[in-house]
Design a protein around this motif. Structure first.
Motif, PDB file in Angstrom:
ATOM      1  N   ASN A  82      85.748 -21.262 -30.071  1.00  0.00           N
ATOM      2  CA  ASN A  82      84.572 -20.510 -29.628  1.00  0.00           C
ATOM      3  C   ASN A  82      83.334 -21.344 -29.938  1.00  0.00           C
ATOM      4  O   ASN A  82      82.709 -21.211 -30.991  1.00  0.00           O
ATOM      5  CB  ASN A  82      84.503 -19.159 -30.348  1.00  0.00           C
ATOM      6  CG  ASN A  82      85.419 -18.124 -29.740  1.00  0.00           C
ATOM      7  OD1 ASN A  82      85.451 -17.926 -28.520  1.00  0.00           O
ATOM      8  ND2 ASN A  82      86.188 -17.446 -30.582  1.00  0.00           N
ATOM      9  N   ASN A  83      82.993 -22.217 -28.997  1.00  0.00           N
ATOM     10  CA  ASN A  83      81.917 -23.175 -29.225  1.00  0.00           C
ATOM     11  C   ASN A  83      80.624 -22.829 -28.491  1.00  0.00           C
ATOM     12  O   ASN A  83      79.549 -23.236 -28.910  1.00  0.00           O
ATOM     13  CB  ASN A  83      82.384 -24.573 -28.798  1.00  0.00           C
ATOM     14  CG  ASN A  83      81.254 -25.568 -28.751  1.00  0.00           C
ATOM     15  OD1 ASN A  83      80.734 -25.998 -29.772  1.00  0.00           O
ATOM     16  ND2 ASN A  83      80.837 -25.932 -27.535  1.00  0.00           N
ATOM     17  N   ALA A  84      80.700 -22.090 -27.385  1.00  0.00           N
ATOM     18  CA  ALA A  84      79.505 -21.804 -26.586  1.00  0.00           C
ATOM     19  C   ALA A  84      78.432 -21.144 -27.438  1.00  0.00           C
ATOM     20  O   ALA A  84      78.702 -20.202 -28.189  1.00  0.00           O
ATOM     21  CB  ALA A  84      79.869 -20.908 -25.407  1.00  0.00           C
ATOM     22  N   GLY A  85      77.215 -21.653 -27.318  1.00  0.00           N
ATOM     23  CA  GLY A  85      76.120 -21.067 -28.094  1.00  0.00           C
ATOM     24  C   GLY A  85      74.783 -21.598 -27.618  1.00  0.00           C
ATOM     25  O   GLY A  85      74.703 -22.642 -26.968  1.00  0.00           O
ATOM     26  N   ILE A  86      73.742 -20.859 -27.937  1.00  0.00           N
ATOM     27  CA  ILE A  86      72.389 -21.293 -27.613  1.00  0.00           C
ATOM     28  C   ILE A  86      71.507 -21.162 -28.845  1.00  0.00           C
ATOM     29  O   ILE A  86      71.731 -20.305 -29.705  1.00  0.00           O
ATOM     30  CB  ILE A  86      71.788 -20.496 -26.430  1.00  0.00           C
ATOM     31  CG1 ILE A  86      71.849 -18.990 -26.696  1.00  0.00           C
ATOM     32  CG2 ILE A  86      72.494 -20.850 -25.133  1.00  0.00           C
ATOM     33  CD1 ILE A  86      71.192 -18.165 -25.596  1.00  0.00           C
ATOM     34  N   MET A  87      70.501 -22.033 -28.931  1.00  0.00           N
ATOM     35  CA  MET A  87      69.564 -22.026 -30.054  1.00  0.00           C
ATOM     36  C   MET A  87      68.153 -22.055 -29.486  1.00  0.00           C
ATOM     37  O   MET A  87      67.699 -23.092 -28.986  1.00  0.00           O
ATOM     38  CB  MET A  87      69.807 -23.224 -30.970  1.00  0.00           C
ATOM     39  CG  MET A  87      68.895 -23.240 -32.200  1.00  0.00           C
ATOM     40  SD  MET A  87      69.310 -24.536 -33.402  1.00  0.00           S
ATOM     41  CE  MET A  87      68.691 -25.988 -32.557  1.00  0.00           C
ATOM     42  N   LEU A  88      67.497 -20.921 -29.537  1.00  0.00           N
ATOM     43  CA  LEU A  88      66.132 -20.790 -29.032  1.00  0.00           C
ATOM     44  C   LEU A  88      65.217 -20.537 -30.225  1.00  0.00           C
ATOM     45  O   LEU A  88      65.118 -19.420 -30.728  1.00  0.00           O
ATOM     46  CB  LEU A  88      66.046 -19.637 -28.026  1.00  0.00           C
ATOM     47  CG  LEU A  88      67.009 -19.753 -26.834  1.00  0.00           C
ATOM     48  CD1 LEU A  88      66.973 -18.479 -25.992  1.00  0.00           C
ATOM     49  CD2 LEU A  88      66.661 -20.972 -25.980  1.00  0.00           C
ATOM     50  N   LEU A  89      64.566 -21.592 -30.692  1.00  0.00           N
ATOM     51  CA  LEU A  89      63.715 -21.472 -31.863  1.00  0.00           C
ATOM     52  C   LEU A  89      62.435 -20.718 -31.518  1.00  0.00           C
ATOM     53  O   LEU A  89      61.947 -20.767 -30.394  1.00  0.00           O
ATOM     54  CB  LEU A  89      63.365 -22.855 -32.403  1.00  0.00           C
ATOM     55  CG  LEU A  89      64.530 -23.781 -32.739  1.00  0.00           C
ATOM     56  CD1 LEU A  89      64.001 -25.064 -33.376  1.00  0.00           C
ATOM     57  CD2 LEU A  89      65.538 -23.107 -33.631  1.00  0.00           C
ATOM     58  N   GLY A 110      79.911 -13.377 -27.411  1.00  0.00           N
ATOM     59  CA  GLY A 110      80.780 -14.353 -26.775  1.00  0.00           C
ATOM     60  C   GLY A 110      81.971 -14.709 -27.651  1.00  0.00           C
ATOM     61  O   GLY A 110      83.104 -14.851 -27.160  1.00  0.00           O
ATOM     62  N   VAL A 111      81.740 -14.870 -28.943  1.00  0.00           N
ATOM     63  CA  VAL A 111      82.815 -15.166 -29.896  1.00  0.00           C
ATOM     64  C   VAL A 111      83.773 -13.980 -29.986  1.00  0.00           C
ATOM     65  O   VAL A 111      85.008 -14.151 -29.974  1.00  0.00           O
ATOM     66  CB  VAL A 111      82.232 -15.507 -31.279  1.00  0.00           C
ATOM     67  CG1 VAL A 111      83.338 -15.609 -32.324  1.00  0.00           C
ATOM     68  CG2 VAL A 111      81.448 -16.811 -31.209  1.00  0.00           C
ATOM     69  N   LEU A 112      83.233 -12.777 -30.070  1.00  0.00           N
ATOM     70  CA  LEU A 112      84.080 -11.592 -30.128  1.00  0.00           C
ATOM     71  C   LEU A 112      84.895 -11.432 -28.854  1.00  0.00           C
ATOM     72  O   LEU A 112      86.077 -11.060 -28.896  1.00  0.00           O
ATOM     73  CB  LEU A 112      83.221 -10.346 -30.369  1.00  0.00           C
ATOM     74  CG  LEU A 112      82.633 -10.199 -31.773  1.00  0.00           C
ATOM     75  CD1 LEU A 112      81.600  -9.075 -31.798  1.00  0.00           C
ATOM     76  CD2 LEU A 112      83.726  -9.926 -32.803  1.00  0.00           C
ATOM     77  N   ILE A 131      89.030 -21.180 -33.904  1.00  0.00           N
ATOM     78  CA  ILE A 131      87.999 -21.879 -34.670  1.00  0.00           C
ATOM     79  C   ILE A 131      86.649 -21.525 -34.069  1.00  0.00           C
ATOM     80  O   ILE A 131      86.390 -21.782 -32.889  1.00  0.00           O
ATOM     81  CB  ILE A 131      88.211 -23.404 -34.647  1.00  0.00           C
ATOM     82  CG1 ILE A 131      89.576 -23.759 -35.249  1.00  0.00           C
ATOM     83  CG2 ILE A 131      87.086 -24.112 -35.420  1.00  0.00           C
ATOM     84  CD1 ILE A 131      89.919 -25.245 -35.189  1.00  0.00           C
ATOM     85  N   ASN A 132      85.809 -20.916 -34.869  1.00  0.00           N
ATOM     86  CA  ASN A 132      84.479 -20.501 -34.425  1.00  0.00           C
ATOM     87  C   ASN A 132      83.429 -21.508 -34.885  1.00  0.00           C
ATOM     88  O   ASN A 132      83.387 -21.880 -36.056  1.00  0.00           O
ATOM     89  CB  ASN A 132      84.150 -19.110 -34.978  1.00  0.00           C
ATOM     90  CG  ASN A 132      85.080 -18.047 -34.444  1.00  0.00           C
ATOM     91  OD1 ASN A 132      85.551 -18.136 -33.303  1.00  0.00           O
ATOM     92  ND2 ASN A 132      85.371 -17.036 -35.255  1.00  0.00           N
ATOM     93  N   MET A 133      82.599 -21.932 -33.940  1.00  0.00           N
ATOM     94  CA  MET A 133      81.533 -22.859 -34.267  1.00  0.00           C
ATOM     95  C   MET A 133      80.301 -22.064 -34.685  1.00  0.00           C
ATOM     96  O   MET A 133      79.699 -21.355 -33.886  1.00  0.00           O
ATOM     97  CB  MET A 133      81.208 -23.737 -33.059  1.00  0.00           C
ATOM     98  CG  MET A 133      82.400 -24.535 -32.541  1.00  0.00           C
ATOM     99  SD  MET A 133      83.129 -25.622 -33.798  1.00  0.00           S
ATOM    100  CE  MET A 133      81.746 -26.720 -34.091  1.00  0.00           C
TER     101      MET A 133
END
Length: 243
Positions: A82-89, A110-112, A131-133
């Motif tokens: 589970n790698n997909a992710g976004i980082m919006l500071l 998304g991970v769930l 494996i969760n990122m």
């Protein structure tokens, strides 16, 4: 060596693309998921046993359909990353709440979603690894990261909870928490002040952060352990990162 189906979300760049390369090199059948499949198809991979599907991990129906399609070809999922992710500071007082929602939906739901899709079958087979990122921001706060930190604390929490729930079935739940890295995560930041502060902090590390290759190596290391061994968490960062 294990040869079950490996599913990687967010495979178009950064950690996801490097994880895809390292498993592809060892001959694993892959399902690579992302919203920019043209970038995935440009990766230097042997695509003989690779299925690429355009999937937003917040859409559990499309996510499920893609995994079922791959399993009909390659067999059951033995590893989900589970790698997909976004980082919006952004400072919480100024940040658009839509950005909060987008991060929480992708980084947590998304991970769930992915876990929900594969976990029951893994339990029935008494085999499988998820494996969760996450991020160092999953256990440590950073200025201008409030919603992102909230999402990654969530990934840490859900990973440990589910690990406890399924350990008796022989299923492994693990987590990798990278520090600042050379990925495309920052390209979608809209808060220029937050981005400037981040870049100033990066300069304190010599201007270069963690190479995603080493994060991919950490994922492979976890998976290569015997099924009876679960490396619960790896925290990995550039040596010069002081926070």
């Amino acid at each position: 060596m294990k040869k079950g189906l490996v599913v990687i979300t967010g495979a178009s760049s950064g950690f996801g693309s490097e994880i895809a390369k390292i498993f592809n090199k060892d001959g694993y059948p892959l399902l690579l998921l992302g919203r920019r499949i043209e970038k995935i198809k440009e990766l230097p991979l042997n695509f003989d046993n690779v299925l690429v599907e355009k999937v937003d991990v917040t859409d559990i129906s499309a996510f499920d359909s893609a995994i079922k399609k791959a399993e009909e070809i390659y067999g059951k999922t033995d590893l989900l990353v589970n790698n997909a992710g976004i980082m919006l500071l952004g400072n919480v007082m100024a940040q658009d709440p839509i950005e909060w929602k987008n991060m929480l939906d992708t980084n947590v739901l998304g991970v769930l979603n992915g876990t929900k899709i594969v976990l029951e079958d893994m339990k029935n087979r008494h085999h499988g690894t998820i494996i969760n990122m996450s991020s160092i921001a999953g256990f440590k706060a950073f200025v201008n990261h409030a919603a992102y930190v909230a999402s990654k604390f969530g990934v840490h929490g859900l990973s440990e909870t589910i690990r406890q729930e399924v350990s008796g079935s022989g299923v492994r739940i693990s987590l990798v928490a990278p520090g600042a890295a050379e990925t495309e995560l920052l390209t979608h930041v809209t808060d220029q002040n937050a981005l400037s502060d981040y870049n100033d902090w990066k300069k304190s590390m010599g201007g270069i952060t963690l190479d995603p290759v080493h994060v991919a190596e950490s994922v492979k290391f976890i998976y290569d352990m015997p099924q009876e061994v679960n490396i619960r968490e790896i925290d990995i960062a550039a040596t010069l990162q002081d926070a």
